[in-house]
Enzyme design. Structure first.
Site, mmCIF file in Angstrom:
data_model
loop_
_atom_site.group_PDB
_atom_site.id
_atom_site.type_symbol
_atom_site.label_atom_id
_atom_site.label_comp_id
_atom_site.label_asym_id
_atom_site.label_seq_id
_atom_site.Cartn_x
_atom_site.Cartn_y
_atom_site.Cartn_z
ATOM 1 N N HIS A 1 6.570 74.968 50.631
ATOM 2 C CA HIS A 1 7.234 76.243 50.364
ATOM 3 C C HIS A 1 8.535 76.320 51.162
ATOM 4 O O HIS A 1 8.534 76.025 52.357
ATOM 5 C CB HIS A 1 6.323 77.426 50.725
ATOM 6 C CG HIS A 1 5.078 77.487 49.901
ATOM 7 N ND1 HIS A 1 3.980 76.685 50.154
ATOM 8 C CD2 HIS A 1 4.767 78.237 48.812
ATOM 9 C CE1 HIS A 1 3.039 76.948 49.261
ATOM 10 N NE2 HIS A 1 3.490 77.881 48.425
ATOM 11 N N ASP B 1 7.996 75.863 46.392
ATOM 12 C CA ASP B 1 7.697 77.093 45.653
ATOM 13 C C ASP B 1 8.290 78.325 46.330
ATOM 14 O O ASP B 1 8.502 78.346 47.545
ATOM 15 C CB ASP B 1 6.184 77.303 45.574
ATOM 16 C CG ASP B 1 5.524 76.471 44.496
ATOM 17 O OD1 ASP B 1 6.188 75.604 43.901
ATOM 18 O OD2 ASP B 1 4.314 76.676 44.258
#
Length: 268
Positions: A217, A71
């Site tokens: 992430h 993400d």
């Protein structure tokens, strides 16, 4: 002596007071109902509930496969490190990108796609979710869909909202654009100041299994500065651990998530 006209004035004032109270109560009730409608789907953020009511939203797919997702990128400072490590491992992943970042760094988006990875929609900005904003949510998702399509040559399929909070207006916007919401099965909590490779792997182990979708992430833009190192350092051991268990690692497109392009039907 109180005259009839004075009594009438007092009665009118009392009536207006009662009307104001009732009107205020009605407005408050309407506001609460709107808030409940808006935030209701966000209950799917709870993993136990999500696993039961919507396995597709939980990222459950092929039992012999693990979907690897990242993400908040693309970020030219950090994303290339993940791309190099994924290439070294021979693994592919799905990158949930922010449209504003992709617009600034389209060449990095193209590099992601050229590496065999998949682009998906995270939103235009990494915004919070407190207020209903139906027009703005659809506009921002549409802009991100267009940015992904221009970069990759393909219309994106998947949507994961910032913070994993799927509000009513975000869900409606995603459906109208043909996006399927997918959250995650296991995350590494790689955004905290205490995170390191060991803590990321321990956190993932709590729910990691065949058919899982993993959330990490590839940037610290919405995390503690430098937190991305924990995900990068955990990545080779995560991939090798999955393979040692006989599990393939790849994109959501390869994962066999059910639910169709509209997705998350049970969350409305």
């Amino acid at each position: 002596m109180v005259t009839p006209s004075a009594n009438r004035r007092r009665g009118n004032q009392a009536g207006r007071g009662r009307a104001a109270v009732l009107g205020g109560a009605g407005a408050a009730a309407a506001a609460l109902a709107t808030a409940a409608w808006h935030i209701g789907p966000a209950a799917t953020w709870l993993p136990g509930l999500r696993r039961v009511i919507s396995p597709a939203l939980d990222g459950r797919g092929d039992p012999g496969h693990v979907a690897l997702t990242f993400d908040d990128g693309p970020d030219p400072r950090t994303t290339p490190h993940f791309l190099r490590e994924l290439d070294r491992l021979g693994a592919r992943a799905t990158f949930f990108v922010l449209g504003s970042q992709l617009e600034r760094h389209p060449e990095l988006g193209r590099r992601i796609v050229e590496g065999g990875h998949e682009l998906a929609v995270h939103g235009w900005l990494h915004e919070k979710f407190w207020r209903p904003r139906p027009l703005a949510d659809r506009r921002d998702l549409a802009r991100t869909v267009d940015a992904v399509e221009r970069t990759s040559g393909r219309r994106p399929r998947w949507y994961r909202p910032p913070y994993g909070v799927l509000t009513a207006t975000r869900l409606r916007a995603a459906r109208s654009l043909g996006l399927q919401p997918v959250l995650w099965t296991a995350w590494g909590r790689d955004w905290t100041s205490q995170a390191d490779a060991e803590s990321v792997l321990r956190e993932l182990d709590r729910r990691l299994c065949g058919g899982a979708t993993v959330l990490l992430h590839d940037t610290d833009r919405s995390s503690v500065p430098g937190a991305w190192h924990s995900a990068l350092d955990a990545l080779p051991r995560l991939v090798m651990r999955c393979r040692a268990d006989g599990l393939r690692v790849g994109t959501l497109a390869e994962h066999g998530v059910r639910g169709g392009r509209s997705g998350a039907a049970s969350t409305s």
